[in-house]
Enzyme design. Structure first.
Site, PDB file in Angstrom:
ATOM      1  N   PHE A 178       0.853  -1.183   0.000  1.00 24.83           N
ATOM      2  CA  PHE A 178       0.000   0.000   0.000  1.00 24.83           C
ATOM      3  C   PHE A 178       0.887   1.231   0.000  1.00 24.83           C
ATOM      4  O   PHE A 178       2.062   1.182   0.379  1.00 24.83           O
ATOM      5  CB  PHE A 178      -0.921  -0.003   1.229  1.00 24.83           C
ATOM      6  CG  PHE A 178      -2.371   0.124   0.885  1.00 24.83           C
ATOM      7  CD1 PHE A 178      -3.073  -0.946   0.367  1.00 24.83           C
ATOM      8  CD2 PHE A 178      -3.046   1.315   1.056  1.00 24.83           C
ATOM      9  CE1 PHE A 178      -4.419  -0.843   0.047  1.00 24.83           C
ATOM     10  CE2 PHE A 178      -4.383   1.435   0.741  1.00 24.83           C
ATOM     11  CZ  PHE A 178      -5.076   0.353   0.234  1.00 24.83           C
ATOM     12  N   GLN A 220      -6.563  15.629   3.008  1.00 21.38           N
ATOM     13  CA  GLN A 220      -5.983  14.753   1.985  1.00 21.38           C
ATOM     14  C   GLN A 220      -6.911  14.556   0.787  1.00 21.38           C
ATOM     15  O   GLN A 220      -8.104  14.326   0.951  1.00 21.38           O
ATOM     16  CB  GLN A 220      -5.685  13.388   2.603  1.00 21.38           C
ATOM     17  CG  GLN A 220      -5.054  12.409   1.622  1.00 21.38           C
ATOM     18  CD  GLN A 220      -4.751  11.088   2.288  1.00 21.38           C
ATOM     19  OE1 GLN A 220      -5.597  10.200   2.341  1.00 21.38           O
ATOM     20  NE2 GLN A 220      -3.546  10.957   2.822  1.00 21.38           N
ATOM     21  N   LEU A 249     -14.585   6.547  -4.531  1.00 21.30           N
ATOM     22  CA  LEU A 249     -13.231   6.045  -4.299  1.00 21.30           C
ATOM     23  C   LEU A 249     -12.952   4.750  -5.053  1.00 21.30           C
ATOM     24  O   LEU A 249     -13.740   3.811  -5.018  1.00 21.30           O
ATOM     25  CB  LEU A 249     -13.030   5.811  -2.803  1.00 21.30           C
ATOM     26  CG  LEU A 249     -11.642   5.326  -2.385  1.00 21.30           C
ATOM     27  CD1 LEU A 249     -10.606   6.404  -2.655  1.00 21.30           C
ATOM     28  CD2 LEU A 249     -11.637   4.954  -0.908  1.00 21.30           C
ATOM     29  N   GLU A 292      -6.675   2.411  -3.131  1.00 19.71           N
ATOM     30  CA  GLU A 292      -5.259   2.192  -3.380  1.00 19.71           C
ATOM     31  C   GLU A 292      -4.946   0.710  -3.559  1.00 19.71           C
ATOM     32  O   GLU A 292      -3.889   0.343  -4.071  1.00 19.71           O
ATOM     33  CB  GLU A 292      -4.485   2.722  -2.170  1.00 19.71           C
ATOM     34  CG  GLU A 292      -3.152   3.346  -2.470  1.00 19.71           C
ATOM     35  CD  GLU A 292      -2.785   4.294  -1.361  1.00 19.71           C
ATOM     36  OE1 GLU A 292      -1.747   4.047  -0.742  1.00 19.71           O
ATOM     37  OE2 GLU A 292      -3.510   5.258  -1.116  1.00 19.71           O
TER      38      GLU A 292
END
Length: 576
Positions: A117, A237, A249, A252
């Site tokens: 990650f 962020q 979203l 990641e």
């Protein structure tokens, strides 16, 4: 309506349920959870990628490496005593979830599976490491289901669809909360020995955001109005991979499994910005790199989006390890990710700032770290400052688990040792006045129009890149928005399920929070983590290695500062 409990938790996401569970295991303690949503619809369920913990199941790993990555990823603004707690206790909390029944993805020999990650490395930055513990790309959803089941088992009382309006404070102690029952329109006073806020973030004051509609910063706003400062609100962020225009979203995890960001020419442009970690560099760096590519004309079709390429991973990997992500793309974009490139753009994702707390999850009210007795906070609404200026992926779930547990345990200790504080003479007066003002408002302004102006302004003037001129303009815009809010009209005068009234209450809180962000960002004359000032492009440790505390006063937002706690890692240049 009056209710009395030993402890009240506001918010039923991961942090709130974890706190409730550890409170509920105390004998003879009556616990209530107040939530504006049905618990398993809380925003923790949107967390896809995993929980960072140095289990070492796939390769060698240590909590010290995790701590280093967290401190470095946060651009050295994180309090390192808190980060050590986060990374040390991450391992135990993951195994705790496993024992409670969370269905983690597994290695062939049955251990919890882990994947790479962004920003997570081995040997203090030498190469990526597989640290994220995951349940496909539904990790947050599984956490909610697991914790909610355990709370039901332990007889936690839930008040669903109750909207927080006020924090009750008397004689220097927290005494409970006031909340609106949506179903009846009644005001409830919850009298308690301890209160835990776990109300989530505030990303809905941006136009393009991964945040759910419910993330309007209610807990932060209520605390701010009660004289409690908000810490480091300038650091917000932006996640690199939101679905174009929608902001939904795409975790990641897609890049952790090998997804690649590409520009108009098909170039893997992160090779130029972060040659070691590439697409798995920290989120602030990747988001800025994407904006630079767009700015320099390398956006797709010359526009403000780029491509996420997962075509080389194959249909089997996508459907097994990234089922939600691929389903989102097929549903919302009509694209087959196994064959086509996915249009993405940075999306407002996570507030590093929030209600200041210490490592015991106690809310603190000044730069001397003075606690407000009986008041605790955890999760995104809180700022224990484990994320500093930029949160690493997976650390939000670590945060809610570790500090949700600490909030519950420490609140339980407080409950055992203390009696109820007296309630104010008219405990629901402030909440009643607020509702009466809004219900009787007869102006001509529509909440939706004001919200649009707020979201567009924040996106344009206080987004990924900032400078003094734009922030000063946003300050003036906010003055106009506040003036318009005073002339708002609530057309629905009913009491039951008055969602228009709730949205107007939420909007008022978002305006307050936007002011703290803009004032804090305007004052911080440096670039650090998610706060990137084009007019001050360098990090300035001699002057700005400190936390911002923003207070709401009759004269406007007042700023104070306190030092960053440094224990193991001295600030260095961030290179990836």
């Amino acid at each position: 309506m009056y209710q009395r409990y030993d402890a009240v938790i506001v918010g039923a996401g991961g942090a709130g349920l974890k706190a409730a569970l550890h409170l509920a295991t105390q004998r003879q303690a009556r616990i209530a959870v107040i939530s504006k949503l049905y618990p398993v619809r809380s925003h923790t369920g949107a967390a896809q990628g995993g929980i960072g913990a140095a289990l070492g199941n796939m390769e060698e790993d240590h909590w010290e490496w995790h701590m280093f990555d967290t401190v470095k990823g946060g651009d050295y603004l994180a309090d390192q005593d808190a980060v050590e707690v986060l990374c040390r206790e991450a391992v135990e909390t993951v195994y705790e979830l496993e024992h409670w029944g969370l269905p983690f993805s597994r290695t062939p020999d049955g251990k919890i599976a882990q994947r790479p990650f962004g920003g997570h490395t081995r040997e203090f930055g030498k190469a990526p490491v597989r640290r994220s513990c995951y349940a496909a790309d539904r990790t947050g959803h599984m956490i909610l289901q697991t914790l909610y089941q355990q709370c039901i088992k332990h007889d936690v009382h839930f008040y669903n669809e109750f909207h927080l309006l006020d924090l009750l404070v008397e004689q220097g102690r927290c005494a409970g909360v006031a909340a609106l029952c949506l179903a009846t329109g009644e005001l409830y006073t919850f009298h308690s020995k301890a209160v835990v806020f776990a109300t989530g973030g505030c990303g809905k004051f941006y136009r393009v955001t991964s945040n759910a509609h419910a993330l309007t910063g209610d807990g932060m706003a209520v605390a701010l109005r009660r004289g409690i400062p908000l810490e480091d609100m300038e650091f917000f962020q932006f996640h690199p991979t939101g679905i174009y225009k929608m902001g939904i979203l795409l975790s990641e995890a897609a890049r952790g499994e090998g997804g690649i960001l590409r520009n108009r020419t098909g170039e893997r442009f992160m090779e130029r910005y972060a040659p070691t970690l590439l697409d798995l560099a920290p989120r602030d760096m990747v988001s800025r790199a994407m904006y630079r590519e767009i700015e320099q004309g390398r956006g797709i079709e010359g526009k403000n989006w780029l491509h996420l390429d997962v075509t080389h991973l194959g249909r089997e990997v996508l459907d097994k390890k990234l089922p939600d992500i691929t389903d989102f793309v097929r549903t919302y974009m009509g694209i087959e990710p196994a064959k086509e490139l996915i249009p993405v753009q940075p999306t407002a994702h996570y507030a590093m700032g929030g209600i200041p707390t210490d490592t015991e999850a106690r809310v603190i009210i000044d730069e001397k770290n003075t606690p407000l007795l009986g008041f605790y906070a955890a999760g995104e609404c809180a700022c224990v400052s484990v994320h500093g200026a930029n949160r690493l992926g997976t650390n939000s779930l670590v945060d809610i688990l570790v500090f949700g547990r600490r909030a519950g345990r420490n609140a339980a200790k407080f409950v055992r040792e203390n009696d109820w504080a007296p309630l104010p003479a008219k405990p629901d007066e402030r909440a009643e006045v607020l509702l009466a003002q809004l219900m009787n408002a007869s102006g001509k302004e529509r909440a939706a129009d004001i919200r649009d102006a707020l979201q567009d302004g924040m996106m344009d003037k206080a987004g990924v890149f900032r400078e003094a001129k734009g922030l000063a303009e946003m300050r003036e815009t906010l003055k106009g928005i506040r003036d318009r809010y005073q002339r708002i009209k609530v057309e629905d005068r009913s009491r039951k399920y008055n969602t228009e009234l709730v949205e107007v209450v939420e909007l008022g809180g978002m305006i307050d929070l936007a002011e703290t962000l803009v004032e804090s960002a305007l004052a911080r004359q440096e670039s650090r983590g998610a706060h990137s000032r084009e007019d001050f492009p360098k990090r300035d440790d001699p002057n700005w290695l400190k936390h911002t505390l923003a207070y709401q006063t009759p004269r406007g937002i007042e700023l104070r500062y306190k030092p960053v706690t440094i224990t193991k890692f001295e600030p260095k240049e961030r290179k990836y």
